[in-house]
Design a protein around this motif. Structure first.
Motif, short mmCIF file in Angstrom:
data_model
loop_
_atom_site.label_atom_id
_atom_site.label_comp_id
_atom_site.label_asym_id
_atom_site.label_seq_id
_atom_site.Cartn_x
_atom_site.Cartn_y
_atom_site.Cartn_z
N HIS A 1 0.81 -1.22 0.00
CA HIS A 1 0.00 0.00 0.00
C HIS A 1 0.85 1.27 0.00
CE1 HIS A 1 -3.79 -2.15 0.15
NE2 HIS A 1 -3.10 -3.05 0.85
N CYS B 1 -8.03 2.63 -3.63
CA CYS B 1 -7.73 1.37 -2.96
C CYS B 1 -8.53 1.27 -1.67
CB CYS B 1 -6.23 1.29 -2.66
SG CYS B 1 -5.73 -0.25 -1.87
N CYS C 1 -7.63 0.56 1.11
CA CYS C 1 -6.89 0.99 2.29
C CYS C 1 -7.13 2.46 2.62
CB CYS C 1 -5.40 0.74 2.12
SG CYS C 1 -4.62 1.86 0.95
N CYS D 1 -2.27 2.98 -4.89
CA CYS D 1 -1.32 2.09 -4.22
C CYS D 1 -0.73 1.10 -5.22
CB CYS D 1 -2.01 1.26 -3.15
SG CYS D 1 -2.67 2.22 -1.83
ZN ZN Z 1 -3.94 0.54 -0.73
#
Ligand code: ZN
Length: 310
Positions: free
Chosen positions: A172, A182, A184, A189
């Motif tokens: 990430h 993403c 996250c 990422c």
């Molecule tokens: Zn990510």
């Protein structure tokens, strides 16, 4: 209680690798050879206590198969998140219902040996450093390309840990401000561009079936496929640049299913970053393909209970 602080000796160890669909259990000798093994379905939905009991039964069977008389301990690599310092599996995401599940205490009680737990990406990196393509190199940065992109850093024979003992998420790092969002929390990422899932998704939008189809079409000269692959390769080169300048590893290891066929392409990208890095000792930094495949996690988990080498 700090189960991971124990330093056992012993000639054989049991390694356990727990994934979302299957679990593997093996007896490993002190040189990192797998002596006996068994694979069983995870069936996380049947509940954690049931899985621990089935794992324990499998440990007994592989020990009997190996005719192992002395057991130094049991090491476990598990799909994360895990809390290695407290021996807890906190992964209700791919192991249904397994949140704050203590796997160390029941196995230690049953077998009377030290038991240690690691994230599976960390266990795989330890395995490669113990017996595979990372042996003799320090530090090692390993990136695993599959459904997602996992990463681990091994420094002085131990995994690098973040706050709370947690596992840094190398997949990430941000590599493209205009990249796809993403899960996250931010766009662009490495994992959102270069993982098998990301390449497959970009490919489906362009009419390809999956990531494999994208790579095949790119090789055949299809322009859209070539763009998707070029973007993934460039994302990997940028990420390697970041890891080179943050960790200055002696060796990069590239593993995971995608590297079975695409190692040449992606290692060339990493090598390109190394060659361009004016501030790094370029000739000392090498790239290699992970060697142990699915055995890396088992060997690395088992290596957790062997005394550290000088
Ligand atoms: Zn990510």
């Amino acid at each position: 209680m700090e189960p991971n602080a124990e330093r056992p000796a012993g000639t054989r160890a049991v390694g356990i690798d727990i994934g979302g669909t299957k679990m593997a259990v093996a007896v490993v000798d002190a040189a990192g050879n797998i002596v006996s093994r068994e694979t069983l379905p995870t069936q996380a939905e049947l509940g954690f206590p049931r899985a621990v009991a089935r794992l324990g039964d499998a440990v007994e069977r592989v020990l009997a198969d190996a005719r192992a008389s002395s057991l130094g301990g049991i090491g476990i690599g598990c799909a994360g998140p895990v809390d290695p310092l407290r021996g807890l599996i906190n992964n209700p995401y791919t192991l249904a219902g397994w949140d704050r599940c203590d796997i160390v205490t029941p196995l230690r009680a049953r077998f009377g040996v030290p038991v240690r737990l690691e994230n599976d990406a960390d266990a795989a990196a330890l395995g490669e450093c113990f017996r595979g393509a990372g042996r003799g190199y320090d530090p090692v940065v390993m990136l695993t390309f599959g459904t997602g992109i996992g990463g681990a850093v091994v420094l002085g024979g131990a995994v690098y840990r973040g706050v709370n003992g947690e596992h840094p998420e190398l997949g990430h790092v941000a590599v493209a401000a205009d990249g796809p969002h993403c899960y996250c929390g931010r766009p662009g990422c490495l994992e959102a561009i270069a993982s098998g899932t990301a390449i497959g998704e970009a490919g489906r939008a362009a009419g390809f079936e999956d990531a494999r189809g994208v790579f095949a079409a790119a090789q055949a000269g299809h322009a859209a496929a070539r763009r998707i692959v070029a973007r993934a390769v460039e994302a990997t080169a940028v990420a390697a640049w970041t890891f080179l300048h943050t960790f200055l590893p002696e060796r990069f290891l590239l593993g995971g299913g995608m590297m079975d066929e695409q190692f040449a392409l992606f290692s060339e990208a990493v090598n390109r970053s190394i060659a361009a890095a004016a501030m790094a000792p370029r000739s000392r930094v090498t790239v290699a393909r992970a060697e142990l495949g699915n055995d890396a996690g088992l060997v690395g988990a088992a290596s957790l209970v062997f005394p550290k080498r000088a």
